[in-house]
Write a protein that holds these residues in place. Sequence first.
Motif, PDB file in Angstrom:
ATOM      1  N   ILE A  97      -9.407  16.237  15.732  1.00  0.00           N
ATOM      2  CA  ILE A  97     -10.119  14.957  15.789  1.00  0.00           C
ATOM      3  C   ILE A  97     -11.288  14.935  14.804  1.00  0.00           C
ATOM      4  N   SER A  98     -11.969  16.070  14.663  1.00  0.00           N
ATOM      5  CA  SER A  98     -13.118  16.131  13.749  1.00  0.00           C
ATOM      6  C   SER A  98     -12.690  15.903  12.302  1.00  0.00           C
ATOM      7  N   LEU A  99     -11.630  16.576  11.887  1.00  0.00           N
ATOM      8  CA  LEU A  99     -11.213  16.451  10.474  1.00  0.00           C
ATOM      9  C   LEU A  99     -10.644  15.060  10.214  1.00  0.00           C
ATOM     10  N   ALA A 100      -9.828  14.565  11.139  1.00  0.00           N
ATOM     11  CA  ALA A 100      -9.299  13.196  10.978  1.00  0.00           C
ATOM     12  C   ALA A 100     -10.446  12.184  11.076  1.00  0.00           C
ATOM     13  N   GLY A 101     -11.531  12.600  11.729  1.00  0.00           N
ATOM     14  CA  GLY A 101     -12.677  11.702  11.938  1.00  0.00           C
ATOM     15  C   GLY A 101     -13.670  11.706  10.794  1.00  0.00           C
ATOM     16  N   GLY A 102     -13.359  12.451   9.721  1.00  0.00           N
ATOM     17  CA  GLY A 102     -14.208  12.341   8.527  1.00  0.00           C
ATOM     18  C   GLY A 102     -15.296  13.391   8.408  1.00  0.00           C
ATOM     19  N   PHE A 103     -15.367  14.337   9.347  1.00  0.00           N
ATOM     20  CA  PHE A 103     -16.319  15.445   9.156  1.00  0.00           C
ATOM     21  C   PHE A 103     -15.776  16.347   8.059  1.00  0.00           C
ATOM     22  N   THR A 104     -16.638  16.842   7.183  1.00  0.00           N
ATOM     23  CA  THR A 104     -16.137  17.645   6.052  1.00  0.00           C
ATOM     24  C   THR A 104     -16.564  19.110   6.149  1.00  0.00           C
ATOM     25  N   ALA A 105     -17.034  19.482   7.326  1.00  0.00           N
ATOM     26  CA  ALA A 105     -17.392  20.888   7.554  1.00  0.00           C
ATOM     27  C   ALA A 105     -17.292  21.178   9.043  1.00  0.00           C
ATOM     28  N   TYR A 106     -17.051  22.476   9.339  1.00  0.00           N
ATOM     29  CA  TYR A 106     -16.726  22.823  10.730  1.00  0.00           C
ATOM     30  C   TYR A 106     -17.168  24.249  11.013  1.00  0.00           C
ATOM     31  N   GLU A 107     -17.953  24.413  12.056  1.00  0.00           N
ATOM     32  CA  GLU A 107     -18.529  25.725  12.360  1.00  0.00           C
ATOM     33  C   GLU A 107     -17.681  26.457  13.399  1.00  0.00           C
ATOM     34  N   GLY A 108     -17.776  27.799  13.366  1.00  0.00           N
ATOM     35  CA  GLY A 108     -17.180  28.579  14.445  1.00  0.00           C
ATOM     36  C   GLY A 108     -16.156  29.593  13.996  1.00  0.00           C
ATOM     37  N   GLY A 109     -15.699  30.399  14.975  1.00  0.00           N
ATOM     38  CA  GLY A 109     -14.698  31.424  14.687  1.00  0.00           C
ATOM     39  C   GLY A 109     -14.211  32.070  15.967  1.00  0.00           C
ATOM     40  N   GLY A 110     -13.103  32.811  15.843  1.00  0.00           N
ATOM     41  CA  GLY A 110     -12.455  33.379  17.019  1.00  0.00           C
ATOM     42  C   GLY A 110     -13.251  34.464  17.715  1.00  0.00           C
TER      43      GLY A 110
END
Length: 483
Positions: A161-174
Amino acid sequence: MQLQNKKLDWEQFLQIREEVLKAWPTGQEVDLTEAIAYQKQIPVHKRFGQKLEEAKKEGITLAQPRAGVALVHEHIELLRFLVEEGGADLLPTTIDSYTRQNRYNEAQAGIEESRTAGRSMLNGFPAVNHGLAACREVTEAVPVPVQVRHGTPDARLLTEISLAGGFTAYEGGGISYNIPYAKEVPLERSIRDWQYVDRLVGYYEEQGVSINREPFGPLTGTLVPPCISHAVAIIEALLAAEQGVKSLTLGYGQCGNLVQDVAAVRSLEELADEYLSRFGYQHVVVTTVFHQWMGGFPQDESKAFGVISWGAATAALAKATKVIVKTPHEAMGIPTKEANAAGIRATKQVLNMLKDQPLLENQEITVEKELIKAETRAILERLLEFGEGDIALGTVRGFQAGIIDIPFAPSRFNAGRLLPARDHNGAVRLLDFGNLPFGEDIKEIHREKIAQRGKSEGRDPSFQMVIDDIYAIGKGMLVGKPR
Ligand SMILES: CC[C@H]1O[C@@H](n2cnc3c(N)ncnc32)[C@H](O)[C@@H]1O
Protein backbone atom coordinates in the motif's frame (compact mmCIF):
# COMPACT_ATOMS: atom_id res chain seq x y z
CA MET A 1 12.10 -24.67 1.85
CA GLN A 2 15.22 -23.82 3.85
CA LEU A 3 15.82 -20.11 4.40
CA GLN A 4 18.51 -18.72 2.11
CA ASN A 5 19.67 -15.37 0.88
CA LYS A 6 18.41 -15.88 -2.66
CA LYS A 7 16.29 -13.63 -4.88
CA LEU A 8 12.65 -14.74 -4.64
CA ASP A 9 11.29 -16.35 -7.80
CA TRP A 10 8.70 -13.93 -9.19
CA GLU A 11 5.99 -16.56 -9.72
CA GLN A 12 6.50 -17.75 -6.14
CA PHE A 13 6.30 -14.12 -5.01
CA LEU A 14 2.98 -13.60 -6.83
CA GLN A 15 1.53 -16.69 -5.15
CA ILE A 16 2.40 -15.34 -1.70
CA ARG A 17 1.10 -11.93 -2.77
CA GLU A 18 -2.43 -13.20 -3.28
CA GLU A 19 -2.64 -14.03 0.45
CA VAL A 20 -0.87 -10.81 1.50
CA LEU A 21 -3.41 -8.59 -0.27
CA LYS A 22 -6.33 -10.34 1.44
CA ALA A 23 -5.23 -9.35 4.96
CA TRP A 24 -7.32 -6.18 4.81
CA PRO A 25 -9.86 -4.89 2.23
CA THR A 26 -7.58 -2.07 1.09
CA GLY A 27 -5.16 -4.68 -0.23
CA GLN A 28 -7.54 -5.22 -3.14
CA GLU A 29 -6.94 -1.62 -4.27
CA VAL A 30 -3.34 -2.39 -5.23
CA ASP A 31 -2.66 -3.09 -8.89
CA LEU A 32 1.06 -3.36 -9.59
CA THR A 33 0.92 -2.10 -13.16
CA GLU A 34 -1.12 0.94 -12.14
CA ALA A 35 1.14 1.51 -9.11
CA ILE A 36 4.30 1.51 -11.22
CA ALA A 37 2.72 4.00 -13.61
CA TYR A 38 1.68 6.19 -10.67
CA GLN A 39 5.19 6.10 -9.19
CA LYS A 40 6.67 6.99 -12.60
CA GLN A 41 4.72 10.25 -12.71
CA ILE A 42 6.10 11.44 -9.35
CA PRO A 43 8.43 14.37 -10.08
CA VAL A 44 12.14 13.79 -9.45
CA HIS A 45 12.32 16.36 -6.61
CA LYS A 46 9.85 14.19 -4.74
CA ARG A 47 11.97 11.05 -5.04
CA PHE A 48 13.63 10.20 -1.72
CA GLY A 49 16.69 8.32 -3.01
CA GLN A 50 17.42 11.05 -5.54
CA LYS A 51 17.47 13.76 -2.86
CA LEU A 52 19.74 11.66 -0.64
CA GLU A 53 22.15 11.03 -3.53
CA GLU A 54 22.35 14.76 -4.26
CA ALA A 55 23.04 15.51 -0.60
CA LYS A 56 25.79 12.89 -0.53
CA LYS A 57 27.42 14.48 -3.59
CA GLU A 58 27.18 17.93 -2.01
CA GLY A 59 28.51 16.61 1.31
CA ILE A 60 25.57 18.02 3.28
CA THR A 61 23.35 16.46 5.96
CA LEU A 62 19.57 16.52 5.48
CA ALA A 63 17.13 16.77 8.41
CA GLN A 64 14.17 14.41 8.75
CA PRO A 65 11.71 14.24 11.68
CA ARG A 66 9.44 11.40 12.75
CA ALA A 67 5.70 12.21 12.61
CA GLY A 68 2.36 10.50 12.27
CA VAL A 69 -1.22 11.03 13.41
CA ALA A 70 -4.43 9.06 12.97
CA LEU A 71 -6.43 11.06 10.42
CA VAL A 72 -5.51 11.97 6.87
CA HIS A 73 -6.06 15.73 6.84
CA GLU A 74 -4.48 16.23 10.27
CA HIS A 75 -1.51 14.18 9.08
CA ILE A 76 -1.18 16.35 5.96
CA GLU A 77 -1.43 19.50 8.09
CA LEU A 78 1.29 18.12 10.39
CA LEU A 79 3.67 17.26 7.55
CA ARG A 80 3.11 20.63 5.84
CA PHE A 81 3.83 22.38 9.16
CA LEU A 82 7.10 20.45 9.59
CA VAL A 83 8.27 21.62 6.16
CA GLU A 84 7.00 25.20 6.39
CA GLU A 85 7.73 25.91 10.07
CA GLY A 86 10.42 23.31 10.74
CA GLY A 87 12.35 23.36 7.48
CA ALA A 88 12.31 19.57 7.16
CA ASP A 89 14.31 18.47 4.09
CA LEU A 90 12.67 15.03 4.09
CA LEU A 91 9.39 13.89 5.61
CA PRO A 92 8.24 10.72 7.38
CA THR A 93 4.98 9.04 7.82
CA THR A 94 5.32 7.21 11.11
CA ILE A 95 2.91 4.29 11.27
CA ASP A 96 0.85 3.50 14.41
CA SER A 97 1.55 0.57 16.71
CA TYR A 98 -1.60 -1.42 15.87
CA THR A 99 -0.74 -1.42 12.18
CA ARG A 100 2.80 -2.48 13.08
CA GLN A 101 1.33 -5.61 14.64
CA ASN A 102 -1.14 -6.22 11.78
CA ARG A 103 -4.01 -5.42 14.19
CA TYR A 104 -6.02 -3.53 11.58
CA ASN A 105 -9.34 -3.89 13.41
CA GLU A 106 -7.92 -1.95 16.35
CA ALA A 107 -6.38 0.60 14.01
CA GLN A 108 -9.86 1.06 12.52
CA ALA A 109 -11.30 1.61 16.00
CA GLY A 110 -8.56 4.15 16.62
CA ILE A 111 -9.56 6.03 13.49
CA GLU A 112 -13.19 6.17 14.61
CA GLU A 113 -12.21 7.26 18.12
CA SER A 114 -9.97 9.99 16.68
CA ARG A 115 -12.86 11.31 14.61
CA THR A 116 -15.07 11.37 17.70
CA ALA A 117 -12.42 12.82 20.03
CA GLY A 118 -11.20 15.44 17.54
CA ARG A 119 -7.60 14.45 18.23
CA SER A 120 -5.26 11.58 17.33
CA MET A 121 -5.99 8.48 19.34
CA LEU A 122 -3.26 6.55 17.52
CA ASN A 123 0.52 7.03 17.81
CA GLY A 124 0.95 7.11 14.06
CA PHE A 125 -0.71 7.04 10.64
CA PRO A 126 -2.69 3.83 9.94
CA ALA A 127 -1.77 3.62 6.26
CA VAL A 128 -3.25 0.16 5.63
CA ASN A 129 -6.69 1.14 6.91
CA HIS A 130 -6.65 4.49 5.08
CA GLY A 131 -5.62 2.79 1.83
CA LEU A 132 -4.21 3.86 -1.49
CA ALA A 133 -6.10 7.07 -2.28
CA ALA A 134 -5.43 8.50 1.19
CA CYS A 135 -1.71 7.70 0.95
CA ARG A 136 -1.57 9.43 -2.44
CA GLU A 137 -3.39 12.43 -0.96
CA VAL A 138 -0.65 12.63 1.69
CA THR A 139 2.34 12.19 -0.62
CA GLU A 140 0.90 14.64 -3.19
CA ALA A 141 0.10 17.28 -0.56
CA VAL A 142 3.70 17.99 0.48
CA PRO A 143 6.64 19.48 -1.47
CA VAL A 144 9.40 17.07 -0.35
CA PRO A 145 9.90 13.27 -0.50
CA VAL A 146 8.11 11.15 2.09
CA GLN A 147 9.26 7.90 3.72
CA VAL A 148 7.25 5.31 5.66
CA ARG A 149 8.77 4.70 9.11
CA HIS A 150 7.39 2.01 11.42
CA GLY A 151 8.44 -1.13 13.32
CA THR A 152 6.63 -4.01 11.67
CA PRO A 153 7.85 -7.63 11.69
CA ASP A 154 5.35 -8.56 8.95
CA ALA A 155 5.19 -5.42 6.79
CA ARG A 156 4.20 -7.05 3.50
CA LEU A 157 0.74 -5.47 3.12
CA LEU A 158 1.96 -2.13 4.47
CA THR A 159 4.67 -2.12 1.80
CA GLU A 160 2.24 -2.89 -1.01
CA ILE A 161 0.00 0.00 0.00
CA SER A 162 2.86 2.39 0.80
CA LEU A 163 4.61 1.98 -2.55
CA ALA A 164 1.36 2.09 -4.55
CA GLY A 165 0.48 5.11 -2.38
CA GLY A 166 3.40 7.17 -3.64
CA PHE A 167 5.90 6.87 -0.78
CA THR A 168 9.40 6.69 -2.28
CA ALA A 169 11.26 5.35 0.73
CA TYR A 170 10.65 2.63 3.29
CA GLU A 171 12.31 1.84 6.60
CA GLY A 172 12.88 -1.49 8.31
CA GLY A 173 14.28 -4.99 8.03
CA GLY A 174 13.81 -8.60 9.04
CA ILE A 175 16.10 -8.26 12.07
CA SER A 176 15.87 -4.55 12.91
CA TYR A 177 12.04 -4.53 12.96
CA ASN A 178 11.74 -7.83 14.80
CA ILE A 179 14.30 -8.31 17.58
CA PRO A 180 13.95 -4.77 19.10
CA TYR A 181 10.18 -4.64 18.48
CA ALA A 182 8.68 -8.07 19.13
CA LYS A 183 8.89 -10.84 21.70
CA GLU A 184 7.59 -13.92 19.95
CA VAL A 185 8.29 -13.55 16.23
CA PRO A 186 10.73 -16.20 14.94
CA LEU A 187 13.65 -14.57 13.18
CA GLU A 188 13.33 -16.92 10.21
CA ARG A 189 9.75 -15.73 9.65
CA SER A 190 10.57 -12.03 9.78
CA ILE A 191 13.58 -12.44 7.49
CA ARG A 192 11.36 -14.26 4.97
CA ASP A 193 8.67 -11.57 5.22
CA TRP A 194 11.25 -8.87 4.61
CA GLN A 195 12.62 -10.77 1.63
CA TYR A 196 9.10 -10.26 0.24
CA VAL A 197 9.31 -6.52 1.00
CA ASP A 198 12.70 -6.19 -0.70
CA ARG A 199 11.64 -8.35 -3.65
CA LEU A 200 8.72 -5.98 -4.22
CA VAL A 201 11.14 -3.03 -4.11
CA GLY A 202 13.39 -4.97 -6.48
CA TYR A 203 10.45 -5.34 -8.85
CA TYR A 204 9.77 -1.58 -8.75
CA GLU A 205 13.49 -1.01 -9.47
CA GLU A 206 13.38 -3.43 -12.43
CA GLN A 207 10.43 -1.42 -13.78
CA GLY A 208 12.46 1.80 -13.51
CA VAL A 209 11.10 3.08 -10.19
CA SER A 210 13.76 3.53 -7.49
CA ILE A 211 12.60 3.10 -3.91
CA ASN A 212 15.00 3.89 -1.05
CA ARG A 213 15.32 1.26 1.67
CA GLU A 214 16.61 2.07 5.17
CA PRO A 215 17.26 -0.75 7.66
CA PHE A 216 16.46 0.49 11.17
CA GLY A 217 19.86 1.40 12.58
CA PRO A 218 19.42 2.15 16.30
CA LEU A 219 17.77 -1.20 17.22
CA THR A 220 16.87 -0.89 20.93
CA GLY A 221 18.46 2.56 21.06
CA THR A 222 19.96 1.75 24.45
CA LEU A 223 23.76 1.65 24.57
CA VAL A 224 23.96 -0.43 21.39
CA PRO A 225 27.66 -0.76 20.48
CA PRO A 226 28.48 0.31 16.87
CA CYS A 227 29.65 -3.21 15.91
CA ILE A 228 26.23 -4.67 16.76
CA SER A 229 24.17 -2.11 14.84
CA HIS A 230 26.65 -2.22 11.95
CA ALA A 231 26.45 -6.02 11.74
CA VAL A 232 22.65 -5.84 11.50
CA ALA A 233 22.82 -3.02 8.96
CA ILE A 234 25.25 -4.93 6.72
CA ILE A 235 23.22 -8.16 6.95
CA GLU A 236 20.02 -6.31 5.98
CA ALA A 237 21.89 -4.51 3.21
CA LEU A 238 23.02 -7.85 1.75
CA LEU A 239 19.52 -9.33 2.08
CA ALA A 240 17.99 -6.28 0.38
CA ALA A 241 20.59 -6.12 -2.41
CA GLU A 242 19.97 -9.80 -3.21
CA GLN A 243 16.30 -8.99 -3.84
CA GLY A 244 17.21 -6.12 -6.19
CA VAL A 245 17.23 -3.09 -3.92
CA LYS A 246 19.55 -0.41 -5.36
CA SER A 247 19.09 2.55 -2.99
CA LEU A 248 20.19 1.84 0.58
CA THR A 249 20.47 4.12 3.59
CA LEU A 250 22.30 2.47 6.46
CA GLY A 251 21.82 3.84 9.93
CA TYR A 252 23.40 4.25 13.34
CA GLY A 253 22.02 5.53 16.60
CA GLN A 254 24.08 8.21 18.36
CA CYS A 255 25.94 6.92 21.42
CA GLY A 256 27.21 10.32 22.55
CA ASN A 257 31.02 10.26 22.36
CA LEU A 258 32.09 12.28 19.30
CA VAL A 259 35.12 10.18 18.33
CA GLN A 260 33.15 6.93 18.51
CA ASP A 261 30.12 8.33 16.68
CA VAL A 262 32.11 9.88 13.82
CA ALA A 263 34.14 6.66 13.53
CA ALA A 264 30.89 4.69 13.52
CA VAL A 265 29.38 6.59 10.58
CA ARG A 266 32.57 6.38 8.53
CA SER A 267 33.12 2.68 9.26
CA LEU A 268 29.50 1.89 8.38
CA GLU A 269 29.87 3.31 4.90
CA GLU A 270 33.24 1.58 4.35
CA LEU A 271 31.95 -1.79 5.58
CA ALA A 272 28.85 -1.50 3.39
CA ASP A 273 30.96 -0.89 0.28
CA GLU A 274 33.29 -3.75 1.28
CA TYR A 275 30.58 -6.38 1.78
CA LEU A 276 28.29 -5.31 -1.07
CA SER A 277 31.13 -5.50 -3.59
CA ARG A 278 32.48 -8.74 -2.06
CA PHE A 279 29.11 -10.41 -2.73
CA GLY A 280 28.91 -8.90 -6.20
CA TYR A 281 26.12 -6.34 -5.78
CA GLN A 282 26.83 -3.61 -8.29
CA HIS A 283 25.31 -0.14 -8.65
CA VAL A 284 23.90 0.00 -5.13
CA VAL A 285 23.92 3.61 -3.90
CA VAL A 286 24.71 3.68 -0.17
CA THR A 287 23.95 6.69 2.04
CA THR A 288 23.99 6.99 5.82
CA VAL A 289 21.55 8.13 8.48
CA PHE A 290 22.49 9.26 11.98
CA HIS A 291 19.74 9.06 14.61
CA GLN A 292 19.88 11.67 17.35
CA TRP A 293 20.07 10.04 20.79
CA MET A 294 17.49 7.28 20.99
CA GLY A 295 17.69 6.60 24.72
CA GLY A 296 16.08 8.35 27.67
CA PHE A 297 15.74 12.14 27.31
CA PRO A 298 15.69 14.94 29.89
CA GLN A 299 12.19 16.21 30.74
CA ASP A 300 13.45 19.81 30.75
CA GLU A 301 12.98 21.16 27.21
CA SER A 302 16.14 23.28 27.24
CA LYS A 303 18.22 20.24 28.18
CA ALA A 304 16.40 18.26 25.51
CA PHE A 305 17.47 20.89 22.95
CA GLY A 306 21.02 20.36 24.18
CA VAL A 307 20.78 16.65 23.39
CA ILE A 308 19.15 17.39 20.02
CA SER A 309 21.86 19.90 19.11
CA TRP A 310 24.65 17.54 20.10
CA GLY A 311 23.11 14.93 17.82
CA ALA A 312 22.88 17.45 15.00
CA ALA A 313 26.50 18.51 15.49
CA THR A 314 27.76 14.94 15.48
CA ALA A 315 25.76 14.09 12.35
CA ALA A 316 27.23 17.10 10.54
CA LEU A 317 30.80 16.40 11.67
CA ALA A 318 30.41 12.75 10.67
CA LYS A 319 29.00 13.89 7.31
CA ALA A 320 26.02 11.56 7.59
CA THR A 321 23.72 12.02 4.60
CA LYS A 322 20.68 12.38 6.84
CA VAL A 323 19.94 12.98 10.52
CA ILE A 324 16.74 11.84 12.24
CA VAL A 325 15.54 14.61 14.51
CA LYS A 326 14.23 14.32 18.07
CA THR A 327 11.93 16.78 19.77
CA PRO A 328 11.86 18.57 23.15
CA HIS A 329 8.79 16.43 23.97
CA GLU A 330 10.76 13.17 23.66
CA ALA A 331 10.58 12.44 27.40
CA MET A 332 6.79 13.04 27.39
CA GLY A 333 5.58 11.16 24.30
CA ILE A 334 4.17 12.07 20.90
CA PRO A 335 5.27 15.67 20.27
CA THR A 336 3.03 18.54 19.25
CA LYS A 337 3.68 19.80 15.74
CA GLU A 338 5.20 22.93 17.27
CA ALA A 339 7.69 20.94 19.36
CA ASN A 340 8.51 18.74 16.40
CA ALA A 341 9.18 21.78 14.21
CA ALA A 342 11.33 23.33 16.95
CA GLY A 343 13.52 20.22 17.06
CA ILE A 344 14.04 20.50 13.31
CA ARG A 345 14.85 24.21 13.47
CA ALA A 346 17.43 23.66 16.21
CA THR A 347 18.94 20.83 14.19
CA LYS A 348 19.13 22.83 10.98
CA GLN A 349 20.72 25.78 12.76
CA VAL A 350 23.58 23.48 13.82
CA LEU A 351 23.79 21.69 10.45
CA ASN A 352 24.06 25.06 8.67
CA MET A 353 26.74 26.32 11.06
CA LEU A 354 28.84 23.18 10.59
CA LYS A 355 28.39 22.40 6.93
CA ASP A 356 31.50 24.35 5.93
CA GLN A 357 33.69 23.03 8.77
CA PRO A 358 35.07 19.58 7.98
CA LEU A 359 36.13 17.79 11.15
CA LEU A 360 39.88 17.88 11.55
CA GLU A 361 41.40 14.49 10.77
CA ASN A 362 42.58 12.81 13.96
CA GLN A 363 44.31 9.62 14.94
CA GLU A 364 41.76 8.77 17.63
CA ILE A 365 38.97 8.58 15.05
CA THR A 366 41.05 6.35 12.79
CA VAL A 367 41.89 3.98 15.66
CA GLU A 368 38.24 3.84 16.75
CA LYS A 369 37.11 3.26 13.16
CA GLU A 370 39.50 0.31 12.74
CA LEU A 371 38.31 -1.16 16.05
CA ILE A 372 34.67 -0.97 14.98
CA LYS A 373 35.50 -2.56 11.61
CA ALA A 374 37.47 -5.39 13.26
CA GLU A 375 34.59 -6.09 15.68
CA THR A 376 31.94 -5.96 12.98
CA ARG A 377 33.94 -8.20 10.64
CA ALA A 378 34.48 -10.72 13.45
CA ILE A 379 30.71 -11.01 13.89
CA LEU A 380 29.87 -11.10 10.16
CA GLU A 381 32.55 -13.66 9.30
CA ARG A 382 31.40 -15.98 12.09
CA LEU A 383 27.79 -15.63 10.89
CA LEU A 384 28.86 -16.57 7.37
CA GLU A 385 30.62 -19.64 8.78
CA PHE A 386 27.46 -20.59 10.71
CA GLY A 387 25.46 -20.20 7.52
CA GLU A 388 27.96 -22.14 5.41
CA GLY A 389 28.34 -18.99 3.31
CA ASP A 390 24.68 -17.95 3.48
CA ILE A 391 24.13 -14.80 5.56
CA ALA A 392 20.39 -15.39 6.06
CA LEU A 393 20.90 -18.88 7.44
CA GLY A 394 23.96 -17.74 9.37
CA THR A 395 21.99 -14.93 10.99
CA VAL A 396 19.25 -17.23 12.31
CA ARG A 397 21.82 -19.68 13.66
CA GLY A 398 24.04 -16.87 14.93
CA PHE A 399 21.28 -15.31 17.02
CA GLN A 400 20.52 -18.74 18.51
CA ALA A 401 24.18 -19.03 19.49
CA GLY A 402 24.52 -15.42 20.69
CA ILE A 403 27.21 -14.72 18.08
CA ILE A 404 25.17 -11.61 17.43
CA ASP A 405 23.20 -10.21 20.35
CA ILE A 406 21.28 -6.94 20.73
CA PRO A 407 21.38 -5.37 24.19
CA PHE A 408 18.02 -4.89 25.96
CA ALA A 409 15.98 -6.45 23.11
CA PRO A 410 12.58 -7.96 24.07
CA SER A 411 12.75 -10.85 21.60
CA ARG A 412 13.05 -14.30 23.08
CA PHE A 413 15.09 -15.18 19.99
CA ASN A 414 17.84 -12.85 21.17
CA ALA A 415 20.47 -14.19 23.60
CA GLY A 416 20.42 -10.97 25.66
CA ARG A 417 23.77 -11.65 27.31
CA LEU A 418 25.66 -8.48 26.37
CA LEU A 419 26.28 -5.81 28.97
CA PRO A 420 27.33 -2.48 27.48
CA ALA A 421 28.71 0.34 29.62
CA ARG A 422 30.41 3.63 28.87
CA ASP A 423 34.15 4.14 29.32
CA HIS A 424 35.61 7.22 31.00
CA ASN A 425 35.16 9.27 27.81
CA GLY A 426 31.56 8.15 27.36
CA ALA A 427 32.19 5.76 24.47
CA VAL A 428 30.06 2.60 24.64
CA ARG A 429 32.14 -0.48 25.49
CA LEU A 430 31.29 -4.02 26.60
CA LEU A 431 31.38 -5.12 30.22
CA ASP A 432 30.08 -8.58 29.29
CA PHE A 433 30.77 -9.88 25.77
CA GLY A 434 28.19 -12.64 25.94
CA ASN A 435 29.09 -15.03 23.14
CA LEU A 436 30.40 -12.43 20.70
CA PRO A 437 33.25 -13.90 18.61
CA PHE A 438 35.89 -11.36 19.69
CA GLY A 439 39.57 -12.17 20.15
CA GLU A 440 41.38 -11.37 23.40
CA ASP A 441 43.00 -8.33 21.79
CA ILE A 442 39.63 -6.67 21.23
CA LYS A 443 38.28 -7.74 24.62
CA GLU A 444 41.34 -6.32 26.35
CA ILE A 445 40.71 -2.88 24.83
CA HIS A 446 37.18 -2.83 26.24
CA ARG A 447 38.27 -4.12 29.66
CA GLU A 448 41.08 -1.57 29.94
CA LYS A 449 38.87 1.38 29.01
CA ILE A 450 36.14 0.40 31.45
CA ALA A 451 38.77 -0.24 34.14
CA GLN A 452 40.03 3.32 33.59
CA ARG A 453 36.51 4.57 34.26
CA GLY A 454 36.26 2.44 37.38
CA LYS A 455 39.51 3.91 38.66
CA SER A 456 38.41 7.48 37.95
CA GLU A 457 35.08 6.82 39.72
CA GLY A 458 36.59 4.87 42.59
CA ARG A 459 34.44 1.80 41.97
CA ASP A 460 34.82 -1.62 40.37
CA PRO A 461 33.22 -2.05 36.92
CA SER A 462 29.79 -3.53 37.56
CA PHE A 463 26.21 -3.80 36.38
CA GLN A 464 25.57 -0.62 38.34
CA MET A 465 27.55 1.28 35.70
CA VAL A 466 25.11 -0.04 33.05
CA ILE A 467 22.12 1.16 35.05
CA ASP A 468 23.73 4.53 35.73
CA ASP A 469 24.49 4.98 32.02
CA ILE A 470 20.93 4.19 30.99
CA TYR A 471 19.62 7.07 33.10
CA ALA A 472 22.58 9.44 32.67
CA ILE A 473 21.41 11.54 29.70
CA GLY A 474 17.92 11.88 31.16
CA LYS A 475 19.65 13.27 34.23
CA GLY A 476 21.71 15.76 32.26
CA MET A 477 24.97 13.79 31.91
CA LEU A 478 26.57 11.37 29.45
CA VAL A 479 28.53 9.00 31.68
CA GLY A 480 26.54 7.70 34.62
CA LYS A 481 29.08 8.64 37.26
CA PRO A 482 28.13 8.04 40.91
CA ARG A 483 27.02 11.21 42.66
C1 LIG B 1 11.74 5.06 17.01
C2 LIG B 1 11.21 5.63 18.30
C3 LIG B 1 11.11 7.14 18.22
O1 LIG B 1 10.06 7.52 17.33
C4 LIG B 1 9.38 8.64 17.89
N1 LIG B 1 8.00 8.58 17.44
C5 LIG B 1 7.22 7.49 17.42
N2 LIG B 1 5.99 7.80 16.96
C6 LIG B 1 6.01 9.14 16.68
C7 LIG B 1 5.06 10.07 16.17
N3 LIG B 1 3.82 9.66 15.86
N4 LIG B 1 5.42 11.36 16.02
C8 LIG B 1 6.68 11.76 16.33
N5 LIG B 1 7.62 10.94 16.82
C9 LIG B 1 7.29 9.64 16.99
C10 LIG B 1 9.50 8.45 19.40
O2 LIG B 1 9.48 9.66 20.04
C11 LIG B 1 10.83 7.79 19.54
O3 LIG B 1 11.80 8.78 19.72
